[in-house]
Write an enzyme that holds these catalytic residues in place. Structure first.
Site, PDB file in Angstrom:
ATOM      1  N   TRP A 101      27.810  34.905 -40.365  1.00  0.00           N
ATOM      2  CA  TRP A 101      27.509  34.426 -41.782  1.00  0.00           C
ATOM      3  C   TRP A 101      26.671  33.573 -41.934  1.00  0.00           C
ATOM      4  CZ3 TRP A 101      28.898  38.911 -43.418  1.00  0.00           C
ATOM      5  CH2 TRP A 101      30.108  39.508 -43.322  1.00  0.00           C
ATOM      6  N   ASP A 171      30.277  27.336 -47.034  1.00  0.00           N
ATOM      7  CA  ASP A 171      31.000  28.699 -47.232  1.00  0.00           C
ATOM      8  C   ASP A 171      32.455  28.452 -46.596  1.00  0.00           C
ATOM      9  OD1 ASP A 171      31.955  31.219 -47.024  1.00  0.00           O
ATOM     10  OD2 ASP A 171      29.987  32.110 -45.827  1.00  0.00           O
ATOM     11  N   LYS A 195      39.508  37.228 -48.415  1.00  0.00           N
ATOM     12  CA  LYS A 195      40.073  36.810 -47.069  1.00  0.00           C
ATOM     13  C   LYS A 195      41.342  36.216 -47.349  1.00  0.00           C
ATOM     14  CE  LYS A 195      36.319  38.265 -45.364  1.00  0.00           C
ATOM     15  NZ  LYS A 195      34.893  37.371 -45.201  1.00  0.00           N
TER      16      LYS A 195
HETATM   17  C1  LIG Z   1      33.578  37.869 -45.099  1.00  0.00           C
HETATM   18  C2  LIG Z   1      32.808  36.751 -44.992  1.00  0.00           C
HETATM   19  C3  LIG Z   1      31.340  36.512 -45.793  1.00  0.00           C
HETATM   20  C4  LIG Z   1      30.833  38.040 -46.338  1.00  0.00           C
HETATM   21  O1  LIG Z   1      31.703  38.051 -47.733  1.00  0.00           O
HETATM   22  P1  LIG Z   1      30.919  39.262 -48.658  1.00  0.00           P
HETATM   23  O2  LIG Z   1      31.989  38.974 -49.860  1.00  0.00           O
HETATM   24  O3  LIG Z   1      31.257  40.541 -48.157  1.00  0.00           O
HETATM   25  O4  LIG Z   1      29.632  39.077 -49.044  1.00  0.00           O
HETATM   26  C5  LIG Z   1      30.682  35.383 -45.647  1.00  0.00           C
HETATM   27  N1  LIG Z   1      31.274  34.467 -45.107  1.00  0.00           N
HETATM   28  C6  LIG Z   1      32.309  34.339 -44.434  1.00  0.00           C
HETATM   29  C7  LIG Z   1      32.732  33.042 -44.058  1.00  0.00           C
HETATM   30  C8  LIG Z   1      33.098  35.361 -44.552  1.00  0.00           C
HETATM   31  O5  LIG Z   1      34.503  35.329 -43.948  1.00  0.00           O
END
Ligand SMILES: *Cc1c(COP(=O)(O)O)cnc(C)c1O
Length: 362
Positions: A101, A171, A195
């Protein structure tokens, strides 16, 4: 009806209480005679939903008043672009590459300027967090970027990097609301909610007000401008209304559980049950350096691909689903987010012990 123990990395398990409440309100939300899915995002009822949700996440994270909270579409991936588009002044961003990511965010930023990879753990399949105490931070960097909990690899920044005074962007998709955070240490915190918070379709952005500028990069799509969305209270266009409504319910649920201090305690206890077993098992072992372990995502392997496959298959038949690891790590991964009950982890470990006994000399 029977519910499984769902160890999916995302979209993931939600509190049963929340799902039941949403089901009960499906046809008639609070006397409106309609579902939240059917109502205007400018209606009084929805206004109350989004404002209550914002207040509740502010309470949970103790978000200071000089931060805005945005409920947006586009997921984390849209933020990979929105961050450089909105924050670049010098068109320089420093990225710490701790997994797929972070790497994707770094590549996206390169479309708009210079994105430096100032640290990486790719040499060991992202199984650790690099030392971030003295990074070669670019003096022109507009920010330093991290992915705080690495969903795929199961690592977590337990200490924030020394950004040498630069704005920190994080993030937090897979650790959002799993424990308290000191929001004042960050410029921008964002996370896709699928998540640990709600259904896919919502990304929450928490941004310090002085970083919200009108002079964003000229190529920034209007929909991705933080200033536009902040001014409109996340209602510049139709927001993901139903998703925000579910997030709001999860915030209430978290408050009822005792808030984020209580969640941290509970999540640490759950993770310890699994890690303690992985540390003593002769069959299974964790793939991450101990001091960098995540309490949300726990990857593990047997070291034998066929046995891994057999384990995933037998676990599924026993009601423990979505344990297959990410293709880049192999093996298994148990995601044990807020809504995974402790009982689910205890029973998974019991099942692993049984499997280990059956395959003792494998
Ligand atoms: C799942 C995830 C993403 C991607 O998320 P999307 O909503 O599919 O864009 C990005 N960063 C982390 C840490 C994730 O767990």
């Amino acid at each position: 009806m029977s519910r499984v123990y769902n160890f999916s990395a995302g979209p993931a398990v939600l509190p049963e209480e929340v799902l039941k409440e949403a089901a009960a309100e499906m046809l008639d939300y609070n006397g409106t005679g309609m579902s939240v899915m059917e109502m205007s995002h400018r209606s009084k009822a929805f206004e109350e939903i989004i404002q209550t949700a914002e207040q509740d996440i502010r309470d949970l994270l103790k978000i200071p008043d000089n931060y805005k909270v945005l409920f947006l579409q586009g997921g984390a991936h849209q933020q990979f672009a929105a961050v450089p588009l909105n924050l670049f002044k010098n068109r320089v961003g420093d990225y710490i590459i701790t997994g797929q990511w972070a790497k994707k965010a770094w590549k996206e930023a390169k479309l708009y300027g210079t994105a430096n990879a100032i640290a990486s753990s790719e040499d060991k399949t992202f199984s650790y967090i690099p030392d971030c105490s003295d990074l070669p931070v670019d003096e022109n960097a507009d920010y330093v970027y991290i992915c705080e909990n690495n969903t795929i690899y199961g690592t977590k920044f337990h200490t924030l990097p020394n950004t040498k005074g630069k704005t920190l962007v994080s993030d937090v998709s897979s650790c959002f609301l799993s424990e308290p955070m000191d929001v004042s240490k960050y410029g921008v915190i964002y996370g896709g909610v699928q998540k640990n918070i709600g259904p896919a379709g919502v990304v929450i952005v928490i941004i310090r007000e002085d970083l919200i500028r009108e002079d964003v990069l000229p190529e920034t799509p209007t929909i991705m401008r933080y200033d536009v969305q902040a001014k409109a209270g996340s209602l510049y266009n139709t927001p993901p209304c139903y998703g925000i409504y579910i997030c709001g319910k999860v915030f209430k649920w978290l408050k009822k559980q005792g808030g984020l201090e209580a969640m941290k305690e509970r999540n640490e206890r759950k993770a310890k049950i699994l890690y303690d077993y992985l540390d003593e098992s002769k069959l299974f072992h964790g793939t991450v350096r101990k001091e960098d372990r995540s309490i949300m995502n726990v990857p593990f392997v047997t070291g034998d691909k066929e046995l891994d496959t057999l384990f995933v298959k037998e676990a599924e038949a026993a009601g423990f689903v979505n344990l297959k690891g990410h293709r880049t790590v192999g093996g298994m991964r148990a995601s044990i987010y807020n809504a995974m009950p402790e009982e689910g982890v205890v029973k998974l470990v019991e099942f692993m012990k049984k499997f280990e006994a059956e395959h003792a000399d494998a």
